[in-house]
Motif scaffolding. Structure first.
Motif, mmCIF file in Angstrom:
data_model
loop_
_atom_site.group_PDB
_atom_site.id
_atom_site.type_symbol
_atom_site.label_atom_id
_atom_site.label_comp_id
_atom_site.label_asym_id
_atom_site.label_seq_id
_atom_site.Cartn_x
_atom_site.Cartn_y
_atom_site.Cartn_z
ATOM 1 N N MET A 1 45.487 36.871 46.387
ATOM 2 C CA MET A 1 46.144 37.714 47.391
ATOM 3 C C MET A 1 47.544 38.097 46.914
ATOM 4 N N GLY A 84 42.515 46.380 48.391
ATOM 5 C CA GLY A 84 41.879 45.073 48.439
ATOM 6 C C GLY A 84 40.610 45.122 49.259
ATOM 7 N N LYS A 98 45.194 42.921 47.465
ATOM 8 C CA LYS A 98 45.130 42.345 46.106
ATOM 9 C C LYS A 98 46.007 43.113 45.125
ATOM 10 N N GLU A 99 46.239 44.396 45.424
ATOM 11 C CA GLU A 99 47.021 45.234 44.509
ATOM 12 C C GLU A 99 48.041 46.016 45.327
#
Lengths: 136, 159
Positions: A1, A84, A98-99
């Motif tokens: 995460m 994500g 996530k990004e």
């Protein structure tokens, strides 16, 4: 995460996001949700209407990865993109970020931020923007 | 599909009465990419154009999966539209007779290939103004479908 900064959270919570989804074959559908809530450092929750949930439920089931771009004035002042996997439970869409990318036009466009230590991201923000979040 | 007058009027830069729009493209594997775009206009009645200022992921996605969605969100003016259809980047150096779903590359590039000169972002505050505006081409979407993103009727066809 990924870890979101307080500035990112503040803009996203107040203004919500354009949420990009797609089928597994890459056929896109975007919805707009005008508010969000942040739970933890990198989890964003959206309360959808039944129509919104119905519109994206098949996409999320077959291809849960989504993209979030801040909505309204936040699209100008908070030039980020978050990506994500998402899960739809009832009418709640929960996205695990996530990004994180900077989408400011110019040389920093597409700069990936989540790979930096949090203090570097905060310094980056402080050097680029005058605000620390939306006006109260 | 022809856009109506109100839609055509909404597709303008902020300084001329429009709003930032959002473009969603996807990789061939279905990973979406959604970004705000300031330089937007209608081209004729069936196409939407956006300045390509080195939109890197967008270019990669359109090279492998040439389709997209453009959302226009200006609720106070009743603008809740999502335009979907084939999408590409017409780049400088393209054969000017190249036809993308009814528009010629040369026509699009001559009109919108140097956006910063035509509509400079003079209203943009200094801390969010891009330090330099370099345009590689014009992102062009042919409108095949329009749906509403209005929360209570999201997905309803508009035209």
């Amino acid at each position: 995460m990924a870890t979101m900064t307080p500035r990112m959270k503040a803009w996203l919570e107040k203004f919500g996001a354009h949420i990009g989804t797609a089928t597994k074959q890459g056929y896109p559908t975007t919805i707009v949700v005008e508010q969000a809530s942040i739970t933890g450092d990198g989890v964003v929750a959206f309360n959808l209407t039944p129509a919104q949930a119905n519109q994206i439920k098949d996409n999320i089931a077959q291809n849960p990865y989504v993209a979030l771009a801040p909505h309204a004035i936040a699209s100008i002042r908070a030039a980020y993109q978050f990506k994500g996997p998402a899960a739809l439970s009832g009418n709640t869409l929960q996205v695990t970020v996530k990004e994180i990318y900077c989408t400011k036009p110019g040389p920093e466009a597409a700069l990936r931020l989540d790979v930096l230590p949090l203090e570097h991201i905060v310094k980056f923000e402080e050097s680029r923007w005058r605000d620390s979040g939306p006006p109260k | 599909m022809r856009m109506n007058e109100e839609m055509l009027n909404s597709l303008r830069t902020i300084g001329t009465g429009g709003v930032v729009v959002h473009l969603t493209t996807c990789s061939a594997e279905g990973i979406p990419n959604t970004v705000g775009e300031r330089f937007v206009a209608a081209f004729g009645e069936e196409h939407i154009v956006i300045a390509d200022m080195f939109a890197q992921k967008t270019k990669v996605n359109l090279n492998e999966n040439p389709g997209g969605v453009i959302t226009v969100a200006q609720p106070v003016k009743g603008r809740h539209w999502a335009f979907r259809g084939p999408c590409t980047i017409l780049m400088w150096g393209e054969d000017e007779n190249y036809d993308f779903h009814g528009v010629r590359a040369g026509d699009v590039l001559r009109e919108w290939g140097d956006w910063a000169s035509k509509e400079p972002p003079s209203e943009v505050p200094p801390d969010i103004r891009p330090p330099a505006l370099c345009q590689r081409g014009v992102i062009t979407l042919k409108v095949d479908e329009v749906y509403s993103w209005k929360p209570e009727e999201s997905g309803r066809p508009v035209l």
